[in-house]
Design a protein around this motif. Structure first.
Motif, PDB file in Angstrom:
ATOM      1  N   ASN B  50       0.799  -1.212   0.000  1.00  0.00           N
ATOM      2  CA  ASN B  50       0.000   0.000   0.000  1.00  0.00           C
ATOM      3  C   ASN B  50       0.837   1.271   0.000  1.00  0.00           C
ATOM      4  N   GLU B  51       1.857   1.290   0.850  1.00  0.00           N
ATOM      5  CA  GLU B  51       2.665   2.505   0.910  1.00  0.00           C
ATOM      6  C   GLU B  51       3.405   2.716  -0.395  1.00  0.00           C
ATOM      7  N   HIS B  53       2.519   1.756  -3.257  1.00  0.00           N
ATOM      8  CA  HIS B  53       1.563   2.173  -4.275  1.00  0.00           C
ATOM      9  C   HIS B  53       1.430   3.681  -4.276  1.00  0.00           C
ATOM     10  N   GLY B  54       1.348   4.261  -3.055  1.00  0.00           N
ATOM     11  CA  GLY B  54       1.256   5.718  -2.964  1.00  0.00           C
ATOM     12  C   GLY B  54       2.471   6.397  -3.578  1.00  0.00           C
ATOM     13  N   VAL B  57       2.380   6.019  -7.505  1.00  0.00           N
ATOM     14  CA  VAL B  57       1.453   6.929  -8.163  1.00  0.00           C
ATOM     15  C   VAL B  57       1.993   8.347  -8.127  1.00  0.00           C
ATOM     16  N   ARG B  61       2.836  10.715 -11.399  1.00  0.00           N
ATOM     17  CA  ARG B  61       2.160  12.001 -11.577  1.00  0.00           C
ATOM     18  C   ARG B  61       3.131  13.156 -11.611  1.00  0.00           C
ATOM     19  N   LEU B 393      -6.545  -6.416  -2.601  1.00  0.00           N
ATOM     20  CA  LEU B 393      -5.556  -5.475  -3.129  1.00  0.00           C
ATOM     21  C   LEU B 393      -5.782  -5.125  -4.589  1.00  0.00           C
ATOM     22  N   TRP B 394      -6.892  -5.595  -5.165  1.00  0.00           N
ATOM     23  CA  TRP B 394      -7.135  -5.319  -6.580  1.00  0.00           C
ATOM     24  C   TRP B 394      -7.210  -3.825  -6.872  1.00  0.00           C
ATOM     25  N   GLN B 395      -7.655  -3.066  -5.872  1.00  0.00           N
ATOM     26  CA  GLN B 395      -7.766  -1.626  -6.110  1.00  0.00           C
ATOM     27  C   GLN B 395      -6.421  -0.984  -6.391  1.00  0.00           C
ATOM     28  N   ASP B 399      -4.313   1.183 -10.518  1.00  0.00           N
ATOM     29  CA  ASP B 399      -3.404   2.303 -10.816  1.00  0.00           C
ATOM     30  C   ASP B 399      -2.173   1.850 -11.576  1.00  0.00           C
ATOM     31  N   LYS B 429     -17.950   1.016  -6.519  1.00  0.00           N
ATOM     32  CA  LYS B 429     -16.539   1.390  -6.648  1.00  0.00           C
ATOM     33  C   LYS B 429     -15.966   0.904  -7.961  1.00  0.00           C
ATOM     34  N   ARG B 432     -17.179   3.045 -10.748  1.00  0.00           N
ATOM     35  CA  ARG B 432     -16.536   4.345 -10.805  1.00  0.00           C
ATOM     36  C   ARG B 432     -15.191   4.229 -11.499  1.00  0.00           C
ATOM     37  N   GLN B 436     -14.391   6.202 -14.993  1.00  0.00           N
ATOM     38  CA  GLN B 436     -13.295   7.158 -15.098  1.00  0.00           C
ATOM     39  C   GLN B 436     -12.362   6.832 -16.254  1.00  0.00           C
TER      40      GLN B 436
END
Lengths: 374, 628
Positions: B50-51, B53-54, B57, B61, B393-395, B399, B429, B432, B436
């Motif tokens: 998770n971290e 991933h942040g 991204v 960006r 963790l698919w979300q 990204d 979710k 969405r 997007q």
């Protein structure tokens, strides 16, 4: 906002709630509960802030939230409320509603009571047939009201085995959220964009009032009532729009504010400072809406020159009218700030109490801010 | 024994043990589920995913906003972020390993800790060599930091030595001094040496000289503005001084100090003697470089690295995977590093993120692999696919697919359709995410699935809201037909709150519009606004909003209006109604006419009669002059 760090907790957080502080106490809340979703094994966890950790530069305690205890929960935690200081009510995606008790002395959680088939589809006699998600729960000691995907509204009382009252087929679509309007009246929002008031004193199973948005029937996901002025209600929709309603008059919202870019999951008025509103959304942001205008007290000659502050000039009478109901709140210097530092995934839930804010995200992180108004 | 692939990358083995005895019992089949990617299920590693991933991204960006030095600084920051995340994970895993009582779990955790620390070691080296791209001089400083951070546990030993009553008599005292010297920590070494000097007055002279040498050692610090050549000259001068002292036999009486002096001179054998202290060949490499070639250039590293490895191992043992990875890094063979890491590690996390970072440093040529995508994309796709096999963790995977330009969209489309949609919230979710990214097919199919589920559960309002979201006219028609069917059977509408409040969504499908208008007709009738109701009814038929099957019902609904005392339908309107009736009856084939039962014929007759009567009255009324 300096101490708004994330704690990663290995579970996607669907709900976070502060434990209510006793009315007489002056200190900020110290305990919050979280519920997870989309795990093979979901949990309700209780965390503590403020007791542990080193002293910060100003002498106050800083530190990460510490896990005190957790307990397994069947199904996703769809909604959660603190019933009182010790009990937590959780709504599950399996259709059951469970009351957990938090034992302070040995820091454990246990199941106090469960209503197994609070929400279901069609045929309750066939076991495990179509459990419907229970999507919203609200408590007002000793009553618990739940709503679900089956369009059913249940009124439970703690320690009663059966529901006190059930409104079958209250809605033909999914009820997304519920909140108390008065002690005997509740507000529900559904997936065809309607806000309904239900009065439990009446025996018929019809809403006493129905409000709906103009235009497209965008589903509404959350609802909250102004803490002091009970006719002001805020709802959040699937398109991220914040609507403010006056339930005394009209059937349409008073104002529509284009807010988030995706579903707004929760909206909360601050319980003690209702000029502040908080919303969180699928687009990963958490907004703090601030309509407080504390400059109005100063005499006008201090405002010469400098920047023009288009303040609503509050006379003694007008200050009673909430800024939320004025036709164009944005005209009156409403400050909106995004509180989440780097937005990636959805912020599913937030709660505010006193100077503290807690929120949980799909990035498996919890954010705690203990100095909201610093 | 057979197996099958499941979408979650799980291999299902069905093993049958056939009994070869007389009784033909079917052997008890065991189904074993073998999971490809066990790491994804670890609680602690989830935080890593998770971290990171942040960070990932954020890196994508940040794009090309800055250029040159600031871009490099930004990339170094990102790399350090990744490393701190790995460290945090390692810390936590370590805590778990200490606190757990189960020996098997403890073993697992310890293994995981060592894997994570190896990962951080490799990443750090890659950061120094590839991201930071430190030039000669600074390179060695970074490498020294690297070694100090990662290799051997100096601090605890030193603490023990210092806390003892007589530090210089401690058995590890000289080890401590040696290791400080080997790591180039001159100040710490001198501090310890002073303890020896104070405890042992006879060697004070020697200590003073050694201390002096250590103090004078030229070090290139980051902020220093010395050029390399200056530094080299000074270093050469200092080296000669050390040489002189050694040759003069100043330290002859104290073996320890003599070996230290040899180390300072970069004597390989002397350094090799301290093998046990250094524990690894890369430490040996760095020490060698510090004391023999402090201004080493990056391109020269490979030779020293190879020789250090050979000297250190001395032919006793063969290099381990970690060693070959590090060697590949020293040789600046980035592809080799990635390849070896992919083989050695069980999870794509490390290689995916490292490759992505190196790609941002513009170090990877578009090395096209034969299935079309480049290496960075391939690794990211593999990693993200692994994430999608996890229930939660698919979300994150979404990204990652977003940032794979070639195949990301296709992979995402295929994976996202297979996510189980247990609750409406999850479906929302996923919807969405699809909306997007303009994935209209997926939007339609998800909405259809949810709407069908709702219809089956008799939640017609939910079904309608799903069809509105997908703008699915066909489904809206289906729902309206359901309502109309219910009405025909029961005689009244269910879910009035829905039908009464359709709003603009009524226009989604003709059938839905009809439903709304029909309900309006009933309302008008209930409010006794007969002429408006009549007009509406007629309009429903003439504008062909109503389906043909419903015309009979509509005409039957018109009956009470026709029979009213007051004339409601005008002559024009009555003619229209009659026309509609004729159209209806004429449309039936002969067969149908024969089968039609008495009720039907009676209805038609009554209608004809009522229409005729109404026509008569209407003509008379319209022909009459008002007043007088």
């Amino acid at each position: 906002m300096e101490d708004f760090s994330a704690k990663f907790v290995s579970q996607k957080i669907s709900k976070t709630r502060w434990r209510p502080v006793p009315a007489a106490a002056l200190q900020p809340p110290e305990l919050f509960a979280t519920g997870s979703w989309d795990n093979e094994e979901n949990k309700i966890s209780v965390w503590s802030v403020g007791d542990f950790g080193s002293l910060g530069p100003n002498g106050e305690y800083q530190g990460e939230p510490q896990l005190l205890c957790d307990i397994r929960h069947h199904g996703d935690v769809m909604d959660m409320q603190f019933f009182d200081q010790e009990r937590i009510v959780a709504a599950s995606s399996t259709g059951s509603v469970t009351v957990f008790r938090h034992h302070q002395n040995n820091q454990t959680l246990s199941v106090n009571q469960r209503w197994e088939r609070a929400h279901y589809h069609v045929d309750p006699d066939i076991p495990f047939y179509g459990g419907a998600s229970c999507t919203g729960v609200i408590c007002n000691n000793p009553e618990i009201v739940t709503v679900g995907e089956d369009g059913r509204i249940n009124l439970f009382r703690a320690d009663h085995r059966e529901a006190v009252r059930t409104i079958e087929n209250a809605d033909s679509s999914t009820l997304h959220a519920v909140t108390f309007l008065r002690t005997t009246e509740i507000l529900t929002v559904n997936s065809i964009g309607q806000l309904k008031i239900w009065d439990f004193r009446q025996q018929r199973n019809e809403p006493s009032q129905i409000f709906s948005l103009t235009g497209d029937r965008i589903p509404l996901h959350c609802v909250d009532r102004h803490p002091n002025q009970q006719h002001i209600v805020a709802t959040g929709g699937q398109d991220g729009m914040l609507s403010i309603w006056d339930v005394r008059q009209g059937s349409m919202p008073v104002s529509l504010l284009n807010a988030h870019e995706a579903e707004m999951w929760e909206v909360h008025f601050h319980p003690s400072n209702p000029d502040h509103l908080f919303t969180c959304s699928e687009d990963g942001s958490l907004w703090h809406w601030d309509t407080s205008t504390d400059v109005s007290e100063k005499p006008s000659f201090f405002h010469q020159g400098g920047r023009s502050t288009t303040l609503l000039s509050h006379t003694a009478n007008q200050s009673v009218i909430s800024a939320w109901l004025s036709n164009n709140p944005t005209k009156d210097r409403m400050e909106i700030t995004n509180l989440v530092p780097n937005q990636t995934l959805s912020v599913n839930s937030l709660d505010v109490l006193g100077p503290c804010l807690v929120c949980g995200t799909d990035a498996e992180a919890i954010y705690v801010n203990r100095h909201l108004f610093a | 024994m057979c197996f099958a692939w499941a979408p979650g990358e799980m291999l299902v083995y069905e093993t049958l043990f056939p009994k070869e005895c007389a009784e033909k019992r079917p052997g008890c089949p065991n189904i074993v589920i073998v999971r490809n990617d066990l790491d994804v299920y670890s609680q602690t590693l989830r935080k890593l995913f998770n971290e990171s991933h942040g960070i990932f991204v954020g890196l994508q960006r940040s794009e090309e906003e800055l250029a040159g030095k600031s871009r490099k600084a930004q990339l170094v920051r990102v790399s350090k972020n990744y490393r701190s995340v790995i460290r945090a994970c390692m810390e936590e895993m370590h805590q778990l390993a200490i606190s757990t009582r189960d020996p098997e779990l403890q073993g697992q955790h310890s293994t995981q800790v060592s894997i994570l620390s190896a990962m951080e070691l490799i990443w750090n080296l890659c950061e120094i060599l590839f991201v930071e791209v430190a030039p000669a001089g600074h390179l060695l400083l970074h490498l020294l930091d690297w070694v100090r951070l990662h290799v051997c546990d100096v601090d605890s030993m030193v603490r023990e030595v210092l806390s003892s009553e007589n530090p210089s008599k401690h058995k590890d005292f000289w080890n401590a001094v040696d290791i400080f010297v080997l790591q180039g920590r001159m100040d710490d070494a001198r501090h310890l040496l002073s303890k020896e000097a104070s405890a042992n007055p006879t060697s004070m002279g020697m200590c003073k000289i050694l201390d002096d040498l250590m103090k004078k050692m030229p070090i290139l610090s980051i902020g220093n503005t010395q050029t390399l050549t200056e530094m080299e000259l000074k270093w050469q001068h200092w080296h000669e001084e050390c040489q002189r002292y050694l040759q003069d036999g100043t330290f002859a009486s104290n073996l320890h100090m003599e070996s230290i002096c040899k180390i300072l001179l970069g004597d390989e054998n002397a350094i090799l003697e301290k093998k046990e202290l250094m524990t690894s060949w890369y430490h040996f490499l760095v020490t060698r470089l510090v004391y023999s070639h402090p201004t080493v250039k990056p391109v020269e590293l490979r030779f020293y690295a190879q020789s250090s490895l050979d000297l250190f191992l001395g032919g006793e043992s063969s290099p381990e995977p970690l060693d070959s990875i590090l060697m590949a890094a020293f040789e600046f063979e980035i592809h080799q590093v990635i390849k070896e890491c992919s083989i050695a590690l069980s999870n794509w996390w490390f290689v995916a993120h490292l490759t992505d970072l190196l790609d941002h440093c513009k170090l990877l040529q578009s090395h096209n692999l034969y299935f079309g995508s480049n290496m960075r994309e391939f690794l990211l796709l593999e990693y993200a696919s692994g994430l999608f096999s996890h229930h939660s963790l698919w979300q994150l995977g979404v990204d990652y697919f977003d940032h794979c330009p070639e195949y990301g969209k296709v992979y995402l489309e295929l994976h996202i359709e297979r996510i189980p949609l247990n609750t409406e919230q999850k479906a929302l979710k996923v919807l969405r995410i699809c909306e997007q990214r303009q994935m209209h097919d997926q939007v339609r199919s998800i909405c259809k699935i949810m709407a069908m589920k709702a219809v089956r559960n008799n939640r017609l309002g939910s079904a309608l809201s799903w069809s509105i979201r997908a703008k699915d006219a066909a489904f809206a028609t289906l729902i309206s037909d359901r309502f109309l069917k219910d009405y025909c059977e029961k005689g009244s509408f269910s879910d009035l709150d829905l039908i009464d409040n359709l709003g603009p969504s009524m226009l989604l499908s003709d059938r839905l519009t009809f439903l709304g208008k029909y309900r309006e007709f009933h309302r008008l009738y209930g409010e006794k606004r007969f002429s408006e109701a009549a007009k509406l009814l007629l309009m429903l038929m003439t504008a062909h909003i109503a389906p043909c099957s419903f015309w009979m019902t509509l005409l039957t609904d018109a009956l009470p209006l026709l029979e009213q005392k007051e004339v409601i339908f005008s002559a024009e309107q009555t003619y229209e109604l009659m026309r509609c009736l004729e159209d209806l009856t004429a449309g039936k084939t002969d067969n149908q006419k024969l089968q039609v039962d008495d009720i039907e014929t009676t209805k038609v007759e009554i209608l004809r009669l009522a229409l005729a009567r109404n026509l008569a009255r209407a003509i008379v009324k319209e022909g009459t002059l008002e007043g007088s």
